[in-house]
Design a protein around this motif. Structure first.
Motif, PDB file in Angstrom:
ATOM      1  N   SER A   1       1.028  -1.146  -0.095  1.00 15.20           N
ATOM      2  CA  SER A   1      -0.237  -0.161   0.011  1.00 15.20           C
ATOM      3  C   SER A   1       1.169   1.326   0.049  1.00 15.20           C
ATOM      4  O   SER A   1       1.116   1.830   1.159  1.00 15.20           O
ATOM      5  N   MET A   2       1.436   1.652  -1.138  1.00 14.67           N
ATOM      6  CA  MET A   2       2.153   2.952  -1.489  1.00 14.67           C
ATOM      7  C   MET A   2       1.460   4.137  -0.801  1.00 14.67           C
ATOM      8  O   MET A   2       0.092   4.299  -0.475  1.00 14.67           O
ATOM      9  N   VAL A   3       2.235   5.108  -0.578  1.00 14.02           N
ATOM     10  CA  VAL A   3       1.900   6.537  -0.103  1.00 14.02           C
ATOM     11  C   VAL A   3       1.611   7.199  -1.510  1.00 14.02           C
ATOM     12  O   VAL A   3       0.884   8.376  -1.636  1.00 14.02           O
ATOM     13  N   VAL A   4       2.577   7.370  -2.293  1.00 15.36           N
ATOM     14  CA  VAL A   4       2.582   8.202  -3.510  1.00 15.36           C
ATOM     15  C   VAL A   4       1.400   7.753  -4.380  1.00 15.36           C
ATOM     16  O   VAL A   4       1.033   6.811  -4.273  1.00 15.36           O
ATOM     17  N   PRO A   5       1.029   8.874  -5.024  1.00 11.10           N
ATOM     18  CA  PRO A   5       1.401  10.221  -4.951  1.00 11.10           C
ATOM     19  C   PRO A   5       0.530  11.131  -3.973  1.00 11.10           C
ATOM     20  O   PRO A   5       0.218  12.434  -4.449  1.00 11.10           O
ATOM     21  N   HIS A   6       0.178  10.685  -2.915  1.00  8.92           N
ATOM     22  CA  HIS A   6      -0.477  11.516  -2.073  1.00  8.92           C
ATOM     23  C   HIS A   6      -0.004  12.531  -1.639  1.00  8.92           C
ATOM     24  O   HIS A   6       1.087  12.826  -1.705  1.00  8.92           O
TER      25      HIS A   6
END
Length: 488
Positions: A236-241
């Motif tokens: 579960s990536m954080v980009v591009p938040h």
């Protein structure tokens, strides 16, 4: 010379003794030449729009590895997130229940953190796969449990053998945090952070360790170290938040170690950073697929790539430059398709036909039944989930479909939406007696023209469904009156 009668008797006795021996299922599978269940990897970007990948029409941002993934796999053109914001979308994914049934139905904020936590008796896809013999890991952002009042939802209690990342979504705004969680222990990072609020949010004045780089390393290590047993990796990536707190302080919510080729563009810094975040994300996906191929795991691993909801406008970047929603209207927090229709790519060499496209209408809740199907187990009760396996394995004639898909939204006053037969979108706000807005997505994908008057029977059918679609929730009542915005 042996007596034939005695020989026959001895042979019969040997057969009888052999048949009385226990035969394990694993031995039968091995003798039949069957392979173990496939590994399952779900890769999810954060706030990535339908139109922000080259294979979905993006013209400005480079995403060569994900585009190659689509050429080697199947690209879905009408797939939906569980919700239009982060936490409920992830809850739908984990529970296989639609937005009106799942535990977490909104971003709760500080007032009631337990409302944004899964509970002990919730059955997640990770719990189901764990019980089916899978090793399970979560890398990146969670958002469905935290320390304190929300501790019922921490990953270890929801079926994950391993966890590395952020528990709290506000903490996850900061791509250069001063700590991350490994299971239930804090891991200190070298970044120097200006804290904002009490949930770990803030921004780095000395950015040294980029969290998504760490997550990519962790995902690769996990795959390389868990070859002997079927595994489920939820990356579960954080980009591009955006880093909302950084945007508030510095008017630029993008954070990335290197602008790459975008440094040469005569764009504002936020635009350069947003594009660079997506291209860096693309490199992570390419790296993982390469590792799967190099370790002879590709042909026994289903990889999904998607986004948790529609694109954001919280980095101070120019939406018109990137057209992140593609041909659809709205962004994150919209119930039009720009807020909920997401890229969805399935990759499984040797099983999924390369360079294939599917118009099958599905949503995050279908991951539960799909994973159960592939793991050879049963889904929990009370799921709103249909397996995608027939579509993935080129058997569309066997594919079931949803009559309705459902969403709701709790910020700024309660709203509901439903998609009927994959074509008709009904949206209602302001109260259960307010007229329904109806859009024919077959002829109006941007949902610009309300056709309720021309199709009263369709509007009535969707209205009747909306009246019964949700179960009551003390944490998430249907409050039709406008309230203060509290989303993240």
């Amino acid at each position: 010379m042996p007596n034939p009668k005695n020989f026959a008797f001895l042979l019969a006795l040997m057969i009888f003794i052999f048949l009385r021996q226990p035969v394990h299922a694993q031995e039968l599978v091995a003798k039949a030449g069957s392979k173990r269940p496939p590994n399952l990897i779900w890769i999810m970007a954060d706030d990535l729009g339908y139109g922000e990948l080259g294979c979905y029409g993006q013209k400005v941002i480079a995403t060569p590895h994900i585009d190659q993934m689509a050429r080697e796999g199947m690209r879905f053109t009408q797939f939906y997130a569980g919700a239009t914001v982060c936490a409920p979308s992830r809850s739908v994914l984990m529970t296989g229940q639609h937005h009106g049934h799942t535990r977490v139905r909104g971003n709760a904020g500080d007032k009631n953190p337990a409302a944004q936590a899964l509970r002990e008796h919730d059955i997640t896809v990770a719990k189901m796969l764990q019980q089916a013999g899978y090793h399970t890991a979560l890398v990146g952002k969670w958002g469905l449990g935290d320390q304190g009042a929300a501790s019922t939802g921490i990953p270890a209690k929801q079926g994950f053998d391993e966890f590395y990342g952020y528990l709290n979504q506000v903490h996850a705004h900061n791509h250069y945090p001063d700590f991350l969680w490994r299971n239930e222990s804090r891991v200190t990072l070298p970044n120097k952070v200006v804290p904002v609020g009490q949930k770990g949010g803030g921004y780095a004045t000395e950015p040294l360790a980029f969290s998504d780089d760490l997550f990519a390393d962790e995902a690769v290590r996990y795959v390389e170290n868990h070859r002997e047993k079927p595994f489920f990796l939820y990356w579960s990536m954080v980009v591009p938040h955006a880093n909302n707190e950084r945007n508030g302080a510095l008017k630029n919510g993008t954070e990335v170690p290197d602008l790459g080729d975008y440094a040469r563009q005569e764009w504002p810094a936020a635009d350069q950073g947003h594009a660079a975040m997506i291209t860096r994300m693309d490199s992570y996906v390419g790296r993982l697929l390469k590792v799967l191929k190099e370790n002879d795991l590709a042909e026994n691993t289903l990889v999904i790539f998607t986004s948790d909801n529609g694109p954001h406008n919280e980095s101070n970047h120019n939406l018109s430059r990137f057209q992140p929603s593609g041909p659809y209207s709205g962004i994150k927090r919209s119930l039009t398709d720009g807020g909920i229709r997401v890229p969805f790519i399935a990759w499984w060499p040797g099983k999924i036909s390369p360079d294939s496209t599917s118009g099958h209408v599905g949503y995050f809740g279908d991951w539960m039944a799909t994973a159960a199907d592939l793991a050879g187990t049963s889904i929990p009760p009370n799921c709103d989930s249909i397996s995608l396996v027939p579509t993935l394995l080129r058997q569309p004639e066997k594919q079931q479909s949803h009559e309705f898909l459902y969403w709701e939204f709790h910020e700024g006053g309660f709203r509901q939406a439903a998609l009927y037969q994959g074509r008709w979108k009904g949206i209602r706000q302001g109260g259960p007696d307010q007229p329904l807005r109806l859009y024919d997505q077959q002829h109006d994908p941007a949902e610009k023209t309300n056709v309720a008057a021309e199709h009263p029977e369709i509007a009535a059918k969707i209205s009747a469904y909306l009246a019964t679609a949700r179960t009551e929730s003390a944490d998430w009542p249907a409050n039709w009156q406008p309230t203060a915005r509290k989303g993240k």
